[in-house]
Design an enzyme around this catalytic site. Structure first.
Site, short mmCIF file in Angstrom:
data_model
loop_
_atom_site.label_atom_id
_atom_site.label_comp_id
_atom_site.label_asym_id
_atom_site.label_seq_id
_atom_site.Cartn_x
_atom_site.Cartn_y
_atom_site.Cartn_z
N ARG A 78 0.88 -1.35 0.04
CA ARG A 78 -0.03 -0.09 0.28
C ARG A 78 0.98 1.22 -0.01
O ARG A 78 1.83 1.32 0.52
CB ARG A 78 -0.80 0.04 1.23
CG ARG A 78 -2.12 -1.04 1.19
CD ARG A 78 -2.82 -1.35 2.30
NE ARG A 78 -4.10 -2.19 2.30
CZ ARG A 78 -3.54 -3.38 2.25
NH1 ARG A 78 -2.66 -3.86 2.47
NH2 ARG A 78 -4.81 -4.18 2.28
N HIS A 103 -0.97 -2.50 -4.63
CA HIS A 103 -0.18 -3.52 -5.35
C HIS A 103 -0.24 -2.99 -6.90
O HIS A 103 -0.59 -3.60 -7.72
CB HIS A 103 -0.86 -4.78 -5.55
CG HIS A 103 -0.71 -5.55 -4.35
ND1 HIS A 103 0.34 -5.44 -3.55
CD2 HIS A 103 -1.52 -6.33 -3.74
CE1 HIS A 103 -0.06 -6.48 -2.45
NE2 HIS A 103 -0.92 -7.02 -2.62
N HIS A 173 2.87 -12.97 -5.60
CA HIS A 173 1.71 -13.06 -4.57
C HIS A 173 1.24 -14.45 -4.47
O HIS A 173 0.13 -14.46 -4.53
CB HIS A 173 0.77 -11.92 -5.02
CG HIS A 173 0.14 -11.39 -3.93
ND1 HIS A 173 -0.88 -12.21 -2.86
CD2 HIS A 173 -0.21 -10.28 -3.24
CE1 HIS A 173 -1.71 -11.57 -2.12
NE2 HIS A 173 -0.77 -10.41 -2.25
N SER A 174 2.04 -15.20 -4.41
CA SER A 174 1.55 -16.74 -4.56
C SER A 174 0.89 -16.86 -2.92
O SER A 174 1.53 -16.37 -1.80
CB SER A 174 2.85 -17.66 -4.73
OG SER A 174 2.71 -17.66 -5.95
N TYR A 175 -0.06 -17.78 -2.82
CA TYR A 175 -0.66 -18.24 -1.66
C TYR A 175 -0.40 -19.73 -1.35
O TYR A 175 -0.62 -20.46 -2.26
CB TYR A 175 -2.10 -18.07 -1.43
CG TYR A 175 -2.68 -16.59 -1.39
CD1 TYR A 175 -3.28 -16.15 -0.27
CD2 TYR A 175 -2.82 -15.87 -2.71
CE1 TYR A 175 -3.82 -14.78 -0.57
CE2 TYR A 175 -3.33 -14.66 -2.70
CZ TYR A 175 -3.93 -14.22 -1.75
OH TYR A 175 -4.38 -12.80 -1.67
N ASP A 232 -2.07 -9.41 8.52
CA ASP A 232 -1.70 -8.76 7.14
C ASP A 232 -0.61 -7.56 7.52
O ASP A 232 -0.85 -6.70 7.33
CB ASP A 232 -2.85 -8.15 6.55
CG ASP A 232 -2.80 -7.69 5.11
OD1 ASP A 232 -1.68 -8.03 4.41
OD2 ASP A 232 -3.86 -7.15 4.30
N GLU A 290 4.84 -12.55 1.25
CA GLU A 290 5.72 -11.61 0.22
C GLU A 290 6.80 -10.76 0.70
O GLU A 290 6.91 -9.93 1.34
CB GLU A 290 4.54 -10.69 -0.06
CG GLU A 290 2.77 -11.31 -0.43
CD GLU A 290 1.89 -10.19 0.00
OE1 GLU A 290 1.89 -9.00 -0.70
OE2 GLU A 290 0.96 -10.52 0.56
#
Length: 325
Positions: A78, A103, A173-175, A232, A290
């Site tokens: 952000r 992003h 940005h993989s989960y 987060d 990340e």
């Protein structure tokens, strides 16, 4: 090898590439530089996909907000109030996380089609972001090289140059869900993180500027413990900025035995437990790790700088290693 994966509404074709080495199979899309799948074996040698993704292009177009597996830029995370000062000029960005820019904006790098060429054991993705794209200054030439090394680790090398002063912060940005599809949430995974501090945030998830001690509380992952939920947040890595990747994190799924290690040159790591993940996934089904510079750095001169100037080169490297025990 590559294959046709779909077509955008403007007629642009999207392709999928498959990389395979040392027991790891990775599929990458030209759309958004997305890592669609990463298949690795468990302790019994059974392979499964350990990142969240969609089976077709329509899934990514219909559900853009999770940024599943995407290449994030021009600025990951952000920027407060979608504006920042640079050299006595204030730049207004396109807000997409009211009132902030998230992003890279509504059409960040995750929603662009990249040029892709094969390299040894991998792919090189490239594009030119024009001056003014999403409000960012400078014509930015970007390359992202994805490779598999001899151990099956997935390596990301991001590089960029600019013709005018700008800010850059790139990540993947993989989960991750090391249990594989159908295994349930990732909150039971065990995490170790080499970070003694983190950046507290306000109600809009913008850092307050404080670098707070984790101090044996809920942010303390210096010793391995379950991930849980409700994160987060950017963690301040003890190693700081480095020229070569240093291991900073380990994620372990006790059920499958799969282990993910994270090594990076970056000074921060955003832990996101995906508590707000929506259909077709369940909240908390994956966890994002990340690697990055800190959120809102362009507005925080006390944070490590994300400014890139003409004549200089941006470079960032992160390695995701896979094993089982």
């Amino acid at each position: 090898m590559s294959e046709h994966f779909g077509t955008l509404s403007d007629g642009t074709e999207v392709h999928r590439w498959t990389l395979e080495r040392a027991g790891t199979r990775v599929r990458v899309l030209s759309y958004g530089g997305i890592v669609q799948s990463v298949e690795v074996p468990d302790r019994d040698g059974r392979a499964a996909n350990v990142v969240l993704g969609f089976a077709d292009l329509e899934g990514y177009l219909a559900h853009p907000e999770p940024f599943l597996g995407a290449l994030i830029g021009r600025y990951a995370n952000r920027i407060a109030h979608a504006r920042f000062p640079l050299d006595d000029v204030t730049y207004a960005l396109e807000p997409n996380n009211a009132p902030n820019s998230l992003h890279g904006g509504p059409r960040g790098f995750d929603k662009r089609v990249w040029d892709v060429v094969p390299v040894e054991h991998g792919l090189r993705l490239s594009r030119v972001a024009p001056h003014g794209e999403e409000g960012f200054p400078g014509r930015l030439e970007v390359t992202a090289t994805y490779t598999l090394d001899a151990s099956g680790a997935l390596r990301f090398v991001y590089e960029a140059v600019t013709d005018a002063p700008t800010v850059v912060n790139l990540t993947n940005h993989s989960y991750f869900n090391l249990g594989g599809p159908g295994s349930g949430g990732a909150g039971g995974h065990e995490l170790r993180l080499a970070a003694s501090r983190y950046t507290p945030v306000d109600a809009d998830l913008i850092p307050t500027g404080e670098l707070a001690q984790v101090a044996d509380g809920r942010f303390d992952f210096r010793s391995t413990r379950k991930v849980g939920a409700g994160y987060d947040h950017n963690f301040v890595l003890d190693k700081g900025v480095t020229d070569t990747p240093v291991e900073v994190a380990e994620l372990h799924d006790p059920a499958s035995g799969r282990v993910l290690t994270v090594a990076t040159t970056e000074p921060g790591l955003q832990l996101y437990t995906a508590d707000h993940l929506g259909e077709p996934f369940e909240p908390g089904e994956g966890v994002a790790l990340e690697t990055q510079h800190f959120p809102d750095s362009p507005n925080r001169p006390e944070f490590p700088s994300t400014v890139l100037r003409p004549g200089a080169a941006y470079r960032s490297e992160t390695v995701y290693g896979f094993s089982a025990r």
